[in-house]
Design a protein around this motif. Structure first.
Motif, short mmCIF file in Angstrom:
data_model
loop_
_atom_site.label_atom_id
_atom_site.label_comp_id
_atom_site.label_asym_id
_atom_site.label_seq_id
_atom_site.Cartn_x
_atom_site.Cartn_y
_atom_site.Cartn_z
N GLN A 16 60.64 32.18 31.72
CA GLN A 16 61.72 32.71 30.91
C GLN A 16 62.67 33.61 31.71
O GLN A 16 63.83 33.67 31.71
CB GLN A 16 61.31 33.10 29.65
N THR A 23 70.73 32.58 34.36
CA THR A 23 71.69 32.46 33.44
C THR A 23 72.66 33.63 33.34
O THR A 23 73.87 33.51 33.09
CB THR A 23 71.21 32.31 31.96
N LYS A 53 80.03 25.23 24.02
CA LYS A 53 78.73 25.36 24.19
C LYS A 53 78.10 25.45 22.74
O LYS A 53 76.87 24.72 22.67
CB LYS A 53 78.47 26.55 24.83
N TYR A 57 74.96 23.01 21.01
CA TYR A 57 73.57 23.94 20.49
C TYR A 57 73.69 23.44 18.71
O TYR A 57 72.56 23.21 18.60
CB TYR A 57 73.93 25.22 20.41
N ASP A 81 65.19 21.71 32.88
CA ASP A 81 65.43 22.90 33.80
C ASP A 81 66.06 22.32 34.94
O ASP A 81 66.82 22.88 35.63
CB ASP A 81 64.27 23.59 34.28
N ARG A 84 69.87 21.24 34.38
CA ARG A 84 70.44 22.55 34.36
C ARG A 84 70.97 22.84 35.76
O ARG A 84 71.99 23.63 36.11
CB ARG A 84 70.08 23.63 33.38
N GLN A 108 75.00 22.94 28.21
CA GLN A 108 74.46 23.59 27.18
C GLN A 108 73.56 22.34 26.34
O GLN A 108 73.08 22.72 25.36
CB GLN A 108 75.64 24.09 26.46
N SER A 111 70.39 22.82 27.46
CA SER A 111 69.90 24.17 26.92
C SER A 111 69.57 23.92 25.62
O SER A 111 68.57 24.56 25.22
CB SER A 111 70.95 25.40 27.20
N THR A 115 65.86 25.21 24.75
CA THR A 115 65.32 26.74 24.19
C THR A 115 64.52 26.28 22.89
O THR A 115 63.47 27.06 22.72
CB THR A 115 66.69 27.53 23.91
N PHE A 174 66.95 28.16 37.64
CA PHE A 174 66.25 27.03 36.88
C PHE A 174 65.35 26.28 37.59
O PHE A 174 64.28 25.77 36.89
CB PHE A 174 67.38 26.15 36.59
#
Length: 424
Positions: A16, A23, A53, A57, A81, A84, A108, A111, A115, A174
């Motif tokens: 992380q 990021t 983005k 999400y 990962d 990205r 995104q 991501s 996440t 990443f």
């Protein structure tokens, strides 16, 4: 130290941190890339990119939660990962503004799946209640360290190289994150309380709507987004055009906000042992409302100075930490274990829905009508969100665990009840 003695958590926490720092570098670089391509209209470009983005999400996170129990979670995290890392490498090659929107959309989307899956893994690895509280605080400290140190590192790097090299640092971050996840033992997701994908997608949202403390969290999401958008979207144009600063000055100003967040995150673990999460989060909302009003004052009263800006940005950083840090505890304490992935995904989606509202205001309205009007609208939204949180999350009577009929249900454990008591 007991928390970091857990091998698998240690690997995930390290992953992380590295991904966050990558990021953070990309955030600074993206703002500077937007300024290079669009100049004074960089705020609009950045606001649009961040709106893309948020759309990803809001749409992708619930779908990821619906399918996460069908795939090995470790494999999924590693794959995302790698995706990205590949997308970020393409950002320095863009020559048109629309290229940014396409690549940000791809980045995104990955991501948005990564996440909430990552967040839902932590309670499966850190099962002790007190350790999980520490894990949430450690995660917030990591995020705030990134928001503080990434701009500083970017400022130093920009003294020697082009901002395009910052994207390379993001990509490497990443890839290292994927390598750290590779040897980690991650339990597979618990079977969901629902079988149909449509029900899985809607389950977390329904839980939020019928649980008092989660309705309060939804309102607080708007407060955080309204204040945070001023920092994230408008800093580059405010520093470059209003204050006459350099690229490095943009990074240092962002670091001021990060320092406030870090300061709050460091003291919160002890505070949360004595004060309820609701009290801390509502206080944070008040701080953010004050920060947005102060930001409006900077522009309307012609008080745009480096000192004033640093103070306001720091206050906003403190307020964001006060609201965000306890949120994981509130979510975990509000549902039964088999609903944790759904409620984390719902929070991820709903919180970014708030940013989807505020990013265009900061970007588009700020560019076309000036900072004073845009920040006044955002301050109004922050105030409305704070009032709504007080009404939706009562001081007493809000301690409720949402239950979902399912063949997988089990009674709420003593630890879960204790966590709920502390969260409420």
């Amino acid at each position: 130290m007991r928390l970091f003695a857990i091998r698998d958590y240690r690997h995930l926490f390290s992953a992380q941190i590295i991904a966050l720092f990558g990021t953070g570098l990309a955030t600074v670089a993206l703002g500077l890339l937007a300024y290079e391509l669009a100049g004074p209209r960089a705020g609009m470009v950045l606001g649009t990119a961040l709106t893309v983005k948020m759309v990803m999400y809001v749409v992708i996170a619930p779908l990821a939660a619906a399918y996460v129990d069908r795939f090995p979670r470790r494999t999924l995290l590693i794959l995302l990962d790698v995706v990205r890392a590949a997308v970020v490498l393409a950002l320095p090659l863009v020559t048109e503004v629309w290229h940014i929107y396409v690549l940000i959309g791809l980045l995104q989307a990955a991501s948005a799946a990564f996440t909430p899956t990552f967040q839902a893994v932590i309670p499966d690895i850190v099962t002790d209640e007190s350790d999980y509280t520490r894990a949430l605080s450690a995660s917030q400290v990591a995020s705030t360290m990134e928001s503080l140190l990434s701009p500083v590192l970017a400022a130093v790097a920009l003294a020697f190289m082009s901002f395009n090299w910052l994207f390379l640092g993001t990509s490497v971050g990443f890839l290292v994150s994927a390598l750290l996840i590779l040897p980690t033992r991650i339990p597979e997701a618990r079977p969901s309380a629902h079988t149909r994908v449509r029900d899985k997608v809607a389950a977390g949202i329904r839980t939020f709507l019928r649980t008092p403390q989660l309705r309060g969290v939804m309102a607080l999401n708007l407060v955080v987004a309204a204040a945070g958008s001023i920092v994230v979207v408008n800093t580059v144009n405010y520093v470059r055009d209003e204050l006459g600063g350099s690229q490095s000055d943009v990074a240092w100003t962002l670091a001021a906000s990060g320092s406030g967040t870090l300061l709050a995150a460091l003291v919160l673990p002890r505070v949360l042992r004595r004060i309820t999460a609701r009290s801390v989060m509502v206080t944070g909302a008040g701080v953010l409302v004050g920060g947005t009003i102060a930001a409006v004052t900077l522009t309307t009263a012609d008080l745009a100075t480096w000192t004033g800006t640093a103070i306001v940005w720091t206050v906003i950083g403190i307020g964001m930490a006060l609201v965000i840090t306890p949120t994981g505890n509130v979510l975990r304490a509000s549902v039964e274990p088999n609903a944790i992935p759904e409620v984390f995904a719902a929070q991820f989606s709903l919180s970014h829905l708030a940013w989807l509202i505020t990013y265009p205001i900061a970007g588009w309205l700020g560019t076309n009508s000036g900072f004073s009007l845009a920040w006044s609208v955002l301050a109004t939204l922050a105030g409305a969100g704070a009032v709504a949180a007080l009404l939706l999350w009562p001081r007493h009577g809000g301690r409720q665990v949402a239950t979902v009929p399912s063949t997988h249900d089990r009674p709420v454990s003593r630890m879960d009840r204790s966590a709920l008591s502390k969260a409420a």
